[in-house]
Structures are given as structure tokens and as C-alpha cells.
Scaffold this motif. Sequence first.
Motif, PDB file in Angstrom:
ATOM      1  N   ILE A 178       0.846  -1.200   0.000  1.00 16.58           N
ATOM      2  CA  ILE A 178       0.000   0.000   0.000  1.00 16.58           C
ATOM      3  C   ILE A 178       0.882   1.252   0.000  1.00 16.58           C
ATOM      4  CG2 ILE A 178      -1.784   1.283   1.229  1.00 16.58           C
ATOM      5  CD1 ILE A 178      -2.580  -1.361   2.598  1.00 16.58           C
ATOM      6  N   LYS A 179       0.700   2.091  -1.017  1.00 20.12           N
ATOM      7  CA  LYS A 179       1.380   3.385  -1.085  1.00 20.12           C
ATOM      8  C   LYS A 179       0.429   4.510  -0.704  1.00 20.12           C
ATOM      9  CE  LYS A 179       5.364   1.845  -2.359  1.00 20.12           C
ATOM     10  NZ  LYS A 179       6.479   1.877  -1.380  1.00 20.12           N
ATOM     11  N   ASP A 180      -0.776   4.446  -1.234  1.00 18.33           N
ATOM     12  CA  ASP A 180      -1.851   5.376  -0.904  1.00 18.33           C
ATOM     13  C   ASP A 180      -3.152   4.709  -1.319  1.00 18.33           C
ATOM     14  OD1 ASP A 180      -2.206   5.880  -3.765  1.00 18.33           O
ATOM     15  OD2 ASP A 180      -0.479   7.221  -3.617  1.00 18.33           O
ATOM     16  N   LYS A 181      -4.264   5.414  -1.226  1.00 13.68           N
ATOM     17  CA  LYS A 181      -5.558   4.794  -1.502  1.00 13.68           C
ATOM     18  C   LYS A 181      -5.787   4.520  -2.988  1.00 13.68           C
ATOM     19  CE  LYS A 181      -8.166   9.147  -1.586  1.00 13.68           C
ATOM     20  NZ  LYS A 181      -9.290   9.885  -0.938  1.00 13.68           N
ATOM     21  N   ASN A 182      -4.854   4.954  -3.839  1.00  8.87           N
ATOM     22  CA  ASN A 182      -4.964   4.704  -5.273  1.00  8.87           C
ATOM     23  C   ASN A 182      -3.941   3.705  -5.795  1.00  8.87           C
ATOM     24  OD1 ASN A 182      -7.085   6.668  -5.742  1.00  8.87           O
ATOM     25  ND2 ASN A 182      -5.523   8.255  -5.471  1.00  8.87           N
ATOM     26  N   ASN A 183      -3.018   3.295  -4.933  1.00 11.37           N
ATOM     27  CA  ASN A 183      -1.953   2.384  -5.357  1.00 11.37           C
ATOM     28  C   ASN A 183      -1.691   1.341  -4.265  1.00 11.37           C
ATOM     29  OD1 ASN A 183      -0.628   3.759  -7.965  1.00 11.37           O
ATOM     30  ND2 ASN A 183      -1.149   5.378  -6.500  1.00 11.37           N
ATOM     31  N   THR A 192       5.475   6.679   9.163  1.00  8.35           N
ATOM     32  CA  THR A 192       4.111   7.108   9.412  1.00  8.35           C
ATOM     33  C   THR A 192       3.561   7.842   8.203  1.00  8.35           C
ATOM     34  OG1 THR A 192       4.563   7.351  11.781  1.00  8.35           O
ATOM     35  CG2 THR A 192       2.609   8.470  10.901  1.00  8.35           C
ATOM     36  N   LYS A 193       2.384   7.413   7.761  1.00 12.86           N
ATOM     37  CA  LYS A 193       1.744   8.037   6.607  1.00 12.86           C
ATOM     38  C   LYS A 193       0.253   7.876   6.699  1.00 12.86           C
ATOM     39  CE  LYS A 193       1.762   8.057   1.534  1.00 12.86           C
ATOM     40  NZ  LYS A 193       2.359   7.470   0.318  1.00 12.86           N
ATOM     41  N   THR A 194      -0.499   8.881   6.291  1.00 13.76           N
ATOM     42  CA  THR A 194      -1.946   8.796   6.250  1.00 13.76           C
ATOM     43  C   THR A 194      -2.373   8.265   4.889  1.00 13.76           C
ATOM     44  OG1 THR A 194      -2.206  10.665   7.761  1.00 13.76           O
ATOM     45  CG2 THR A 194      -4.103  10.097   6.397  1.00 13.76           C
ATOM     46  N   ILE A 195      -3.221   7.224   4.896  1.00 16.84           N
ATOM     47  CA  ILE A 195      -3.652   6.597   3.647  1.00 16.84           C
ATOM     48  C   ILE A 195      -4.998   7.155   3.183  1.00 16.84           C
ATOM     49  CG2 ILE A 195      -4.213   4.410   2.507  1.00 16.84           C
ATOM     50  CD1 ILE A 195      -1.264   4.716   3.319  1.00 16.84           C
ATOM     51  N   PHE A 196      -5.949   7.278   4.093  1.00 17.82           N
ATOM     52  CA  PHE A 196      -7.296   7.740   3.722  1.00 17.82           C
ATOM     53  C   PHE A 196      -7.513   9.189   4.107  1.00 17.82           C
ATOM     54  CE2 PHE A 196      -7.647   3.137   4.509  1.00 17.82           C
ATOM     55  CZ  PHE A 196      -8.080   2.729   3.268  1.00 17.82           C
TER      56      PHE A 196
END
Length: 231
Positions: free
Chosen positions: A118-123, A227-231
Amino acid sequence: MKQVFLTSIVVFCLVMVASGQTDTYKDYKIVYSQGFNKESSTNDFEFSDASKWLISKNGKPGKTLKCLGKGTYESAHEGPAVVAVLKDYELKDFVVEMDVVQNGKDFSLLDFCIFFDIKDKNNYCYAQIASKADKKSHNVFAVNGDRPKRIGTICEEGIIWQMNEWQHIRMERNTSAKSIKVYFDGELVLEVADDMLAGGYIGFGSSHSALKIDNFKVSAPTFESNTKTIF
């Protein structure tokens, strides 16, 4: 004498298989485990719709993480809509295990997904264990800013979910062997060649099923803490 000789061969082969499995993951250690026995357990995850997830009684044993089903989140690319992402852990190689129970409506398509890279909500990528197999179900998929792309060949059949009964799920991801394997109650149900070597966050969820998750465990040879926000 012949019988003893044949028995010895069988035992030797079994030992070699077991040894091979051990060697594959001998450098893996548990990097995260969660029994969901505290309300604060949900703090380790980011949810596509946090209002649909809660800590509930009747786990395996004790309490459990309960998902009430599809929430307000809609994937822009027709991917699964029920998603929980483990925070702070980026992984390439891993073994993830958990107990899952379907406890909602008995839809024509019951499923459970393990998300990875998971990189972000599109990838992201996900392995879907579903009650039916076709071009869009029960396989490993990649989402790269577009609709999910099937990675493996179409499976002959899906799996049988026993409603309101706990079932064990295990996924093995080994980039050096270019391998993804998914087990359902100890049976290998998905196996695909893995050319996706990016790595990323991992998680779990579904297309729309209401379910419970317990005894979540992640083993890996190494990981990066980010730490990263996905949504």
C-alpha cells in the motif's frame, strides 16, 4: 524389509519438506501481534471508515476487532471498500496470519482481503479469498490508479465460508522467490508469481462483508517504521 524401506523414504521426504519450509522463514521474527483485547487496539490501524470498526466481545478467545460492513468510503477504482491499514510498518517480505469469522449477511459473494504494497488509496495490491472465482474475484489484484488488475490465472473455484465459525488465514509473501501464497484453514487456495517488488503498508478488509478479526500476527525478516496517512 521393503515396507520399512518405503516408510523411511516417506519420512525422509516429509522431513525435507518441513525443513524447506522452516528455512524459508527462519530469519522471520514477529514484528507485530494483536489480540484486540483493549479499546486502544484500534489506534494501531487506519480505517477507510472508522465508524464501522469497534472492539467487541466474543473473540477467539476474549475480545475481537469487529467490522460492521461497508461504510461511507467508496474506492475511486472499484477496489474493496472495507479497509483497515496497519500503521507505521512498511514491509516487502512477510507472513501474516489471523482468525476471521463472517458474521453478517450471507451474500452471494463473501470475501476477505489482505492488502499489501500500500502506497496510498490509489496504489496498492490485495489478495482476495472469496466464495466464488471469476475474472474479478478470488485472486491477487493490483490497483495502480485504475481498476483492479488480476495478477494470477482464474481459479477453478472459490472457498466455502462457514458462517459464524472462525477460520484461519495465512499469507506468505517472498519477493526473492517471487511468490505469494494464501492458505485458508491450512489449505493452499491462492498461489501466484509475484513481480511486484515495491513494498509498502499492509492491512485487511473486504468488499462489503461484516466480519470479525482476531489473533492478528505479522512476521518479517525486516521492516521500515514510517508514518503516513492513507485515507
